[in-house]
Design an enzyme around this catalytic site. Sequence first.
Site, PDB file in Angstrom:
ATOM      1  N   SER A  67     -20.858  -2.222   7.187  1.00 36.23           N
ATOM      2  CA  SER A  67     -20.106  -2.766   8.311  1.00 36.23           C
ATOM      3  C   SER A  67     -20.372  -4.255   8.476  1.00 36.23           C
ATOM      4  O   SER A  67     -21.467  -4.753   8.190  1.00 36.23           O
ATOM      5  CB  SER A  67     -20.508  -2.039   9.596  1.00 36.23           C
ATOM      6  OG  SER A  67     -19.996  -2.687  10.746  1.00 36.23           O
TER       7      SER A  67
ATOM      8  N   TYR B   5     -14.337  -7.120   9.994  1.00 35.17           N
ATOM      9  CA  TYR B   5     -13.662  -7.486  11.228  1.00 35.17           C
ATOM     10  C   TYR B   5     -13.213  -8.941  11.110  1.00 35.17           C
ATOM     11  O   TYR B   5     -13.929  -9.776  10.550  1.00 35.17           O
ATOM     12  CB  TYR B   5     -14.610  -7.392  12.429  1.00 35.17           C
ATOM     13  CG  TYR B   5     -14.962  -6.000  12.859  1.00 35.17           C
ATOM     14  CD1 TYR B   5     -13.991  -5.104  13.303  1.00 35.17           C
ATOM     15  CD2 TYR B   5     -16.296  -5.576  12.870  1.00 35.17           C
ATOM     16  CE1 TYR B   5     -14.325  -3.834  13.736  1.00 35.17           C
ATOM     17  CE2 TYR B   5     -16.648  -4.308  13.299  1.00 35.17           C
ATOM     18  CZ  TYR B   5     -15.659  -3.446  13.729  1.00 35.17           C
ATOM     19  OH  TYR B   5     -15.991  -2.188  14.155  1.00 35.17           O
TER      20      TYR B   5
ATOM     21  N   THR C 133     -10.257  -3.975   9.067  1.00 34.29           N
ATOM     22  CA  THR C 133     -10.225  -3.087  10.236  1.00 34.29           C
ATOM     23  C   THR C 133      -9.364  -3.675  11.345  1.00 34.29           C
ATOM     24  O   THR C 133      -9.529  -4.840  11.727  1.00 34.29           O
ATOM     25  CB  THR C 133     -11.649  -2.825  10.735  1.00 34.29           C
ATOM     26  OG1 THR C 133     -12.391  -2.221   9.669  1.00 34.29           O
ATOM     27  CG2 THR C 133     -11.656  -1.900  11.930  1.00 34.29           C
TER      28      THR C 133
ATOM     29  N   LYS D 166      -8.056  -0.151   7.710  1.00 34.32           N
ATOM     30  CA  LYS D 166      -8.767   0.902   8.442  1.00 34.32           C
ATOM     31  C   LYS D 166      -8.403   0.852   9.927  1.00 34.32           C
ATOM     32  O   LYS D 166      -8.438  -0.213  10.544  1.00 34.32           O
ATOM     33  CB  LYS D 166     -10.280   0.729   8.273  1.00 34.32           C
ATOM     34  CG  LYS D 166     -11.108   1.856   8.877  1.00 34.32           C
ATOM     35  CD  LYS D 166     -12.572   1.644   8.577  1.00 34.32           C
ATOM     36  CE  LYS D 166     -13.419   2.825   9.053  1.00 34.32           C
ATOM     37  NZ  LYS D 166     -13.347   3.014  10.520  1.00 34.32           N
TER      38      LYS D 166
ATOM     39  N   HIS E 191     -11.386   5.205  14.981  1.00 34.04           N
ATOM     40  CA  HIS E 191     -12.700   4.575  15.124  1.00 34.04           C
ATOM     41  C   HIS E 191     -13.726   5.560  15.692  1.00 34.04           C
ATOM     42  O   HIS E 191     -14.590   5.191  16.489  1.00 34.04           O
ATOM     43  CB  HIS E 191     -12.606   3.340  16.026  1.00 34.04           C
ATOM     44  CG  HIS E 191     -13.586   2.261  15.673  1.00 34.04           C
ATOM     45  ND1 HIS E 191     -13.214   1.106  15.028  1.00 34.04           N
ATOM     46  CD2 HIS E 191     -14.917   2.160  15.864  1.00 34.04           C
ATOM     47  CE1 HIS E 191     -14.277   0.332  14.853  1.00 34.04           C
ATOM     48  NE2 HIS E 191     -15.325   0.959  15.351  1.00 34.04           N
TER      49      HIS E 191
END
Length: 419
Positions: free
Chosen positions: A136, A160, A186, A276, A300
Amino acid sequence: MVQRQFPRPSELLELMKFKKPELNARKRRLDAALTIHDLRTIAKRRTPKAAFDYTDGAAEGELSLARARQAFEDVEFHPGILTPAPTVDTTVEILGGPSALPFGIAPTGFTRLMQTEGETAGAGAAAAAGIPFTLSTLGTTSIEGVKAANPTGRNWFQLYVMRDREISYDLTRRAAAAGFDTLHFTVDTPVAGARLRDKRNGFSIPPQLTLGTIINAIPRPWWWYDFLTTPKLEFASLSSTGGTVGELLDAAMDPTISYDDLAVIRDLWPGKIVIKGVQTVEDSLKLKDAGVDGIVLSNHGGRQLDRAPIPFHLLPHVRKAVGDDFTVMIDTGIMNGADIVASVALGADFTLVGRAYLYGLMAGGRAGVDRTIAILRSEIERTMRLLGVASLAELTPAHVTQLARLVPVAGAASEAAVR
């Protein structure tokens, strides 16, 4: 009349064999875990409430997570008979490479707060199992650290788009330089969801000591010992911390993210790119037309928009719309290998597990993650054998019925969702 006799000692010995005691406490508790729910129970016992609830919880009333799990439980399988499958092939080709199982480890943030081995344990376990590991943006191990833990396996990076675009661009370049082969762009986090358990627990990064946290820590000294005697948390993207997770996310994320940002990242990224957080058929079609390599149907883990669509219910509609030549993956709510089998049968090319992996991590570090994978592998193989299929390719929608509890009321929104 039953004839009775005194048992002979030799016969008693044949009937009763004492099990050799397991002296390793970690191995003993992990061996006793037969399901992911068992690992969750152990994790809850061993982890401070704030850290456990951060992992276990979801947004607002936690309806999205509960519904996603219920959707998997509301599955009826249709096994074939006289189709023996003494051995099963669980391998799959996904996004240009192999995976020994039809699931990989999903990206999770702040992972070393759950257990100090964190992403290193996840990446190492994934390498041993031959499955992908996803780091992540908000991970607590660096890109290079994950590469060191999984030097020859498949590493994926979840991105992100931050307010400071250069942070995201630099992370993209670093992941590419480290040999990560797939980027998860994402799209479901323009702002943080209302994670009420975190607010009620006063959960913050770094953890703040209060009378309540001290009392909760007393029966869990091993967690605090690990936390206080291991290196300081390293975040993949945040240069400073302080505040609740929601506050950190709101400060970092940009609600103006758009297709223009996707275009920039695609120019920077040399490998496969998947989107995503897709939650409608319409967006699935748009993204296919935009030329991305695949999508992840996800809400999520229920941690953003509560009452969001259930990915497992959405899956067959998306597969029908995009056709068979487009990669569709799914996450949210997976707690059993049978959930994974059902997903593949209804059209998923691959699945991702997040909480299931973290329950194992909290229950026993790297060994706990290995146990998570072993449990899911066993459940997948057993389910396939009982269905009478020898390979994942033999699974079809005919093997599964999705039983309905939540039936949409006719209307524009519900009709558009399945078109």
